[in-house]
Design a protein around this motif. Structure first.
Motif, mmCIF file in Angstrom:
data_model
loop_
_atom_site.group_PDB
_atom_site.id
_atom_site.type_symbol
_atom_site.label_atom_id
_atom_site.label_comp_id
_atom_site.label_asym_id
_atom_site.label_seq_id
_atom_site.Cartn_x
_atom_site.Cartn_y
_atom_site.Cartn_z
ATOM 1 N N ALA A 25 -14.612 3.223 -1.936
ATOM 2 C CA ALA A 25 -13.959 2.116 -2.417
ATOM 3 C C ALA A 25 -12.271 2.962 -2.424
ATOM 4 O O ALA A 25 -12.230 3.493 -2.798
ATOM 5 N N LEU A 26 -11.542 2.262 -1.588
ATOM 6 C CA LEU A 26 -10.266 2.368 -2.021
ATOM 7 C C LEU A 26 -9.331 1.169 -2.975
ATOM 8 O O LEU A 26 -9.639 0.491 -2.468
ATOM 9 N N ILE A 27 -8.548 2.281 -4.079
ATOM 10 C CA ILE A 27 -7.951 1.337 -5.005
ATOM 11 C C ILE A 27 -6.472 1.922 -5.467
ATOM 12 O O ILE A 27 -6.332 3.047 -5.253
ATOM 13 N N SER A 28 -6.533 0.722 -5.270
ATOM 14 C CA SER A 28 -4.710 0.320 -5.061
ATOM 15 C C SER A 28 -4.250 0.086 -6.348
ATOM 16 O O SER A 28 -4.253 -1.121 -6.714
ATOM 17 N N ILE A 29 -3.492 0.745 -7.258
ATOM 18 C CA ILE A 29 -3.301 0.634 -8.845
ATOM 19 C C ILE A 29 -1.568 0.573 -8.356
ATOM 20 O O ILE A 29 -0.999 1.670 -8.386
ATOM 21 N N ASP A 30 -1.351 -0.340 -9.194
ATOM 22 C CA ASP A 30 -0.482 -1.326 -9.883
ATOM 23 C C ASP A 30 1.261 -0.532 -8.940
ATOM 24 O O ASP A 30 2.081 -0.196 -9.486
ATOM 25 N N VAL A 31 0.762 -1.081 -7.714
ATOM 26 C CA VAL A 31 1.997 -1.223 -6.955
ATOM 27 C C VAL A 31 2.455 -2.074 -6.607
ATOM 28 O O VAL A 31 2.844 -3.050 -5.636
ATOM 29 N N GLN A 32 3.854 -2.524 -7.665
ATOM 30 C CA GLN A 32 4.227 -3.817 -8.467
ATOM 31 C C GLN A 32 5.698 -3.397 -7.987
ATOM 32 O O GLN A 32 6.227 -2.827 -8.650
ATOM 33 N N GLN A 33 6.632 -4.386 -8.010
ATOM 34 C CA GLN A 33 8.003 -4.460 -7.807
ATOM 35 C C GLN A 33 9.019 -4.264 -8.942
ATOM 36 O O GLN A 33 9.594 -3.385 -9.332
ATOM 37 N N ALA A 34 7.731 -4.193 -10.382
ATOM 38 C CA ALA A 34 8.459 -3.751 -11.895
ATOM 39 C C ALA A 34 9.078 -2.573 -11.874
ATOM 40 O O ALA A 34 10.025 -2.624 -11.826
ATOM 41 N N ILE A 40 -21.415 1.120 -5.089
ATOM 42 C CA ILE A 40 -20.141 2.056 -4.293
ATOM 43 C C ILE A 40 -19.991 2.983 -5.654
ATOM 44 O O ILE A 40 -20.284 3.426 -6.857
ATOM 45 N N GLY A 41 -20.093 4.961 -4.548
ATOM 46 C CA GLY A 41 -19.969 5.460 -5.570
ATOM 47 C C GLY A 41 -18.960 7.153 -4.958
ATOM 48 O O GLY A 41 -19.004 7.666 -6.724
ATOM 49 N N VAL A 42 -18.293 7.010 -4.351
ATOM 50 C CA VAL A 42 -16.979 7.281 -4.598
ATOM 51 C C VAL A 42 -15.165 6.209 -3.857
ATOM 52 O O VAL A 42 -15.606 5.646 -3.026
ATOM 53 N N LEU A 43 -14.870 7.163 -4.962
ATOM 54 C CA LEU A 43 -13.508 6.225 -4.951
ATOM 55 C C LEU A 43 -12.202 7.308 -4.283
ATOM 56 O O LEU A 43 -12.066 8.555 -5.008
ATOM 57 N N VAL A 44 -11.406 6.380 -3.719
ATOM 58 C CA VAL A 44 -10.276 7.130 -3.661
ATOM 59 C C VAL A 44 -8.916 6.832 -4.268
ATOM 60 O O VAL A 44 -8.998 4.980 -3.764
ATOM 61 N N ILE A 45 -8.060 6.953 -5.118
ATOM 62 C CA ILE A 45 -7.443 6.273 -6.125
ATOM 63 C C ILE A 45 -5.665 6.984 -5.652
ATOM 64 O O ILE A 45 -5.558 7.538 -4.990
ATOM 65 N N MET A 46 -5.036 6.147 -5.217
ATOM 66 C CA MET A 46 -3.342 6.066 -5.677
ATOM 67 C C MET A 46 -2.294 4.726 -5.833
ATOM 68 O O MET A 46 -3.049 3.642 -6.544
ATOM 69 N N GLY A 47 -1.437 5.153 -6.296
ATOM 70 C CA GLY A 47 -1.204 4.186 -6.876
ATOM 71 C C GLY A 47 0.527 4.365 -7.778
ATOM 72 O O GLY A 47 0.958 5.556 -7.127
ATOM 73 N N LEU A 48 0.666 3.454 -8.307
ATOM 74 C CA LEU A 48 1.749 3.898 -9.182
ATOM 75 C C LEU A 48 1.461 3.539 -10.884
ATOM 76 O O LEU A 48 0.646 2.789 -11.218
ATOM 77 N N THR A 49 1.634 4.612 -11.770
ATOM 78 C CA THR A 49 2.269 6.004 -11.656
ATOM 79 C C THR A 49 1.447 7.395 -11.413
ATOM 80 O O THR A 49 0.490 6.143 -12.860
#
Length: 188
Positions: free
Chosen positions: A9-18, A108-117
């Motif tokens: 799973a790809l986890i995209s964290i807080d890619v927000q306009q704030a 799901i046992g494998v995570l790929v994490i990206m995002g802000l901050t």
């Protein structure tokens, strides 16, 4: 980077306009959002699961309040129909949400994490993912952060904050990788 299973799973964290607010100060990695968009596109092409995390301010004056532009996803990180959005109100995407339950239910046992901050919500989520036993990858160039001032008044550049976060995570909570490595693993 080893091969990614079909249910990674790809986890995209807080890619927000704030995070566009100038009050955050100087930021590193101005290309993070383009790399996030590239990873989302490549991931979607493989049919692997994607989870978006969206921060919601508890404070009535917070930058991430629902109903304000800051709460909205940036264009590069927009969820597509059918992609779950996990709403959180603290740094970790696992606290007060059903993210772990969803991941476990899907096997799901494998995570790929990206995002802000880098050093706040992305790091906190990555640390918990590692502690919960997930095989976790942290995409160094698909994250970014801001400069900080320490409690003693010393200034730390955004790049220093980013680099020390990567150093703290790598080998302990996650494997730090770069977007080209993830793209190559998806293509393999």
């Amino acid at each position: 980077m080893k091969a990614l299973p079909l249910n990674a799973a790809l986890i995209s964290i807080d890619v927000q306009q704030a995070f566009n607010d100038p009050g955050w100060g100087q930021r590193n990695n101005p290309d993070a959002e383009q790399r996030i968009a590239a990873l989302l596109a490549a991931w979607r092409n493989t049919g692997r699961p994607i989870f978006h995390v969206q921060h919601r301010s508890a404070s009535p004056t917070g930058l991430f309040r629902p109903g304000t532009p800051g709460y909205l996803h940036k264009q590069e990180g927009q969820p597509q129909p059918g992609e779950p959005v996990i709403v959180k109100s603290v740094n970790s995407s696992f606290i007060g949400t059903d993210l772990e339950a969803r991941l476990r239910a899907a096997g799901i046992g494998v995570l790929v994490i990206m995002g802000l901050t880098t050093d706040h919500c992305v790091s906190t989520t990555t640390r918990m993912a590692g502690n919960l036993g997930f095989d976790t990858y942290f995409v160094a160039d698909a994250t970014a952060t801001f400069e900080r001032t320490g409690p003693d008044g010393r200034h730390y550049t955004a790049e220093q904050m980013h680099d020390t976060a990567l150093a703290s995570l790598h080998g302990e909570f996650a494997t730090v990788v770069w977007s080209q490595e993830v793209l190559a693993a998806l293509a393999a």
